[in-house]
Motif scaffolding. Structure first.
Motif, short mmCIF file in Angstrom:
data_model
loop_
_atom_site.label_atom_id
_atom_site.label_comp_id
_atom_site.label_asym_id
_atom_site.label_seq_id
_atom_site.Cartn_x
_atom_site.Cartn_y
_atom_site.Cartn_z
N ASN A 87 0.83 -1.20 0.00
CA ASN A 87 0.00 0.00 0.00
C ASN A 87 0.87 1.26 0.00
OD1 ASN A 87 -2.51 1.56 0.40
ND2 ASN A 87 -1.71 1.89 2.45
N GLN A 88 1.89 1.29 0.87
CA GLN A 88 2.80 2.44 0.91
C GLN A 88 3.64 2.52 -0.36
OE1 GLN A 88 4.87 3.38 4.63
NE2 GLN A 88 3.83 1.65 5.58
N GLY A 89 4.10 1.35 -0.82
CA GLY A 89 4.95 1.35 -2.01
C GLY A 89 4.22 1.84 -3.25
N MET A 90 2.95 1.44 -3.42
CA MET A 90 2.18 1.87 -4.58
C MET A 90 1.99 3.39 -4.59
SD MET A 90 1.58 -0.81 -6.42
CE MET A 90 0.09 -0.86 -7.41
N GLN A 91 1.81 3.98 -3.39
CA GLN A 91 1.66 5.44 -3.32
C GLN A 91 2.92 6.14 -3.80
OE1 GLN A 91 -0.21 6.97 0.38
NE2 GLN A 91 -0.58 4.84 0.89
N GLN A 92 4.08 5.69 -3.33
CA GLN A 92 5.34 6.32 -3.72
C GLN A 92 5.64 6.12 -5.21
OE1 GLN A 92 7.20 8.27 -1.81
NE2 GLN A 92 5.92 7.97 0.00
N LEU A 93 5.46 4.90 -5.70
CA LEU A 93 5.75 4.61 -7.09
C LEU A 93 4.77 5.32 -8.02
CD1 LEU A 93 6.56 0.79 -6.79
CD2 LEU A 93 8.18 2.68 -7.02
N GLY A 94 3.50 5.40 -7.59
CA GLY A 94 2.52 6.10 -8.41
C GLY A 94 2.85 7.58 -8.55
N GLY A 95 3.28 8.20 -7.44
CA GLY A 95 3.66 9.60 -7.51
C GLY A 95 4.82 9.83 -8.48
N ALA A 96 5.80 8.94 -8.44
CA ALA A 96 6.95 9.06 -9.35
C ALA A 96 6.53 8.88 -10.80
CB ALA A 96 8.02 8.04 -8.96
N LEU A 97 5.68 7.89 -11.05
CA LEU A 97 5.26 7.61 -12.42
C LEU A 97 4.41 8.77 -12.97
CD1 LEU A 97 5.06 5.63 -14.78
CD2 LEU A 97 3.06 4.61 -13.68
N GLY A 98 3.47 9.24 -12.17
CA GLY A 98 2.63 10.35 -12.63
C GLY A 98 3.42 11.60 -12.92
N LEU A 99 4.37 11.91 -12.04
CA LEU A 99 5.18 13.11 -12.25
C LEU A 99 6.05 12.97 -13.50
CD1 LEU A 99 5.88 15.87 -11.14
CD2 LEU A 99 7.62 14.80 -9.69
N ALA A 100 6.55 11.76 -13.76
CA ALA A 100 7.35 11.54 -14.97
C ALA A 100 6.53 11.82 -16.22
CB ALA A 100 7.89 10.11 -14.99
N VAL A 101 5.30 11.30 -16.27
CA VAL A 101 4.44 11.52 -17.44
C VAL A 101 4.13 13.01 -17.61
CG1 VAL A 101 2.15 11.09 -18.40
CG2 VAL A 101 3.43 9.22 -17.35
N MET A 102 3.77 13.67 -16.54
CA MET A 102 3.34 15.07 -16.63
C MET A 102 4.50 16.01 -16.94
SD MET A 102 0.57 14.89 -13.52
CE MET A 102 -0.14 16.54 -13.67
N THR A 103 5.69 15.74 -16.40
CA THR A 103 6.83 16.60 -16.73
C THR A 103 7.29 16.39 -18.17
OG1 THR A 103 8.31 14.95 -15.71
CG2 THR A 103 7.69 16.85 -14.38
N THR A 104 7.12 15.18 -18.69
CA THR A 104 7.44 14.94 -20.10
C THR A 104 6.52 15.76 -21.00
OG1 THR A 104 8.22 12.70 -19.63
CG2 THR A 104 7.60 13.18 -21.89
N VAL A 105 5.23 15.78 -20.67
CA VAL A 105 4.28 16.60 -21.43
C VAL A 105 4.62 18.08 -21.28
CG1 VAL A 105 1.85 17.28 -21.62
CG2 VAL A 105 2.45 14.88 -21.22
N TYR A 106 4.96 18.48 -20.06
CA TYR A 106 5.33 19.88 -19.78
C TYR A 106 6.55 20.30 -20.59
CZ TYR A 106 7.65 23.56 -17.00
OH TYR A 106 8.31 24.69 -16.59
N GLY A 107 7.59 19.44 -20.61
CA GLY A 107 8.81 19.78 -21.34
C GLY A 107 8.62 19.83 -22.84
N GLY A 108 7.66 19.07 -23.36
CA GLY A 108 7.45 19.03 -24.80
C GLY A 108 6.39 19.98 -25.30
N ALA A 109 5.77 20.77 -24.39
CA ALA A 109 4.70 21.67 -24.82
C ALA A 109 5.20 22.78 -25.72
CB ALA A 109 4.00 22.26 -23.59
N GLY A 110 6.41 23.26 -25.48
CA GLY A 110 7.01 24.26 -26.36
C GLY A 110 6.30 25.59 -26.39
N THR A 111 5.58 25.94 -25.34
CA THR A 111 4.87 27.22 -25.29
C THR A 111 5.24 27.93 -24.00
OG1 THR A 111 2.98 26.06 -24.31
CG2 THR A 111 2.94 26.38 -26.68
#
Length: 481
Positions: free
Chosen positions: A422-446
């Motif tokens: 339960n604790q591990g899924m919370q930590q790993l989920g936060g890392a995975l979600g942030l990775a996806v969103m920062t990739t979108v953020y870095g590629g927005a180009g605006t």
């Protein structure tokens, strides 16, 4: 993890652990709640919770001082979460073998030393290495806090009082971390969001040695292979997602990272099928009834981590807030979270976990959707205050019911593994979600505001999937009144 869930979950998360039996012949002094020991253990949990948020406020200053790239900056957050989440599954068993008090002392020592190293960092690599060591220390220390709390309290009102203090330490952790991070960054510099852990860590070490007795050890087999495979696989996946913005989705480093992630997942399945005491029991994932709440628990912080990360960037880069103003600006989120977290214990018996948890996830979804509408012309009151409150309400209603369902639906032989997972899924989920969103953020180009809005829009998928999974397959653990 909210401890309302521990009170509502039915099975005791401490089940299977050796706890000194209560005796009616104990003297009155032995029956009193050891408040100093409880406070020390709650302080330990507090610094681990705070460390997830205290760094967020300092991220713009860290990027400027050490020369991080826009997407590389997210590793300051994700490196800690990945190691913490990946190794907490194994560290609970380590604590059973060497003693939870000893494991906590070693973990806090590593965490404190790593914090000093992070404050002295002069390069991105040095800071990320320190964050990895912090995650290692946190993973070793975290399971012991709850085990020791269970061992020094008696079931009933005494344990309930101790748990209420523990709940409070978790509930105020995120908000306190943001305010503390802003105050330290503004007055002393970003380095002090790391250095502040040193004196607190020393107080914890002294307090545990003086006030907290060791709990009995229990034999356990270590699943090192499973822990390594899960950590390597998740780290490779996050690395591939973050690198895709700069290397391209078909770049050799990105493809190599995804291949390593797939190999790690395959190795994890093969190892866990044969191990007598796996860190990730495969029984959890053979039925959607047990798998869906765990997957939901991973997806919930995937959206929340992005919200806190981009809130820090938007308020400072777009609105011109100081770090302290940024920390104070998120207080409505923390206040709403704390209020609903306290109310959840009353709502669940009346309406059941599925209704309360689904309501919370709906609020998270709407809050993230609302926040994704921000643009450069927005003010704090017009663009952020409403989403902050709604996201806080959703977070407070969500974690406890989901945790209760996870613990109730876990196979009886794997209750301890369920608590760690339960604790591990919370930590790993936060890392995975942030990775996806920062990739979108870095590629927005605006512009900054538009890039943040685009990243938050992509993050909407996480609470949406969590809501779908939980509302469809979760089974209640209590009968609504």
């Amino acid at each position: 993890m909210s401890t309302h869930s521990l009170r509502n979950a039915g099975p005791d998360p401490g089940a299977g652990r050796a706890v000194p039996p209560a005796s009616g012949d104990e003297p009155p002094s032995a029956q009193r709640l050891r408040y100093p020991a409880v406070i020390v253990l709650c302080l330990t949990q507090l610094i681990l919770v705070i460390d997830n948020s205290v760094v967020n406020v300092a991220l713009p200053q860290i990027r400027h001082a050490l020369g991080f790239s826009a997407t590389g900056l997210s590793w300051v957050v994700t490196s800690y979460a990945l190691v913490f989440g990946g190794l907490v599954l194994l560290s609970g068993k380590v604590g059973s073998i060497i003693g939870p008090r000893r494991a906590l002392l070693i973990g806090v020592s590593v965490f404190t030393a790593a914090s000093a190293l992070g404050g002295a960092a002069t390069t991105p690599a040095m800071l990320i290495a320190a964050r990895v060591l912090q995650g290692l220390g946190a993973a070793l220390a975290a399971p012991g806090t709850l085990v020791l709390l269970m061992s020094i309290t008696r079931p009933g009102p005494q344990r309930a009082r101790a748990m209420s203090v523990f709940v409070l330490s978790i509930g105020i952790g995120a908000g306190l971390g943001l305010v503390l991070g802003g105050l330290l960054t503004t007055s002393l510099g970003w380095e002090w969001v790391m250095y502040v852990n040193v004196p607190i860590g020393l107080v914890v070490l002294a307090g545990v040695r003086l006030l907290v007795p060791e709990a009995p050890r229990t034999p356990a087999r270590l699943d090192v292979g499973g822990a390594v495979a899960s950590t390597v696989g998740m780290t490779a996946l996050v690395h591939g997602l973050i690198s895709a913005e700069s290397q391209g989705w078909t770049g050799p480093p990105v493809l190599a990272s995804f291949a390593l992630a797939a190999a790690g997942l395959l190795a994890l399945v093969l190892i866990e099928r044969r191990h007598a005491a796996p860190v990730v029991p495969l029984e959890f994932f053979t039925r959607m009834r047990s798998a869906a709440p765990l997957l939901a628990m991973m997806l919930i912080p995937a959206g929340q981590a992005g919200f806190l990360y981009f809130a820090a960037l938007f308020t400072q880069n777009a609105l011109g807030f100081t770090p302290l103003q940024t920390g104070l600006s998120v207080l409505p989120f923390s206040a709403a979270l704390l209020v609903t977290n306290l109310l959840t214990g009353r709502l669940v018996p009346r309406h059941g976990e599925r209704i309360v948890g689904s309501l919370g996830m709906s609020a998270l979804l709407l809050g993230l959707l609302w926040m994704s509408r921000i643009d450069a012309a927005d003010t704090y009151a017009g663009g952020l205050l409403g989403p902050f409150v709604l996201l806080g309400l959703g977070a407070g209603l969500t974690v406890a019911p989901v945790t209760a369902v996870i613990m109730h639906q876990a196979p009886p032989a794997h209750l301890g593994a369920a608590s760690s997972l339960n604790q591990g899924m919370q930590q790993l989920g936060g890392a995975l979600g942030l990775a996806v969103m920062t990739t979108v953020y870095g590629g927005a180009g605006t512009g900054e505001a538009t890039a943040i809005a685009t990243a938050l829009t992509a993050g909407i998928v996480f609470p949406l999937l969590a809501l779908t999974l939980f509302a469809t397959w979760a089974r209640p653990t209590t009968t609504a009144r």
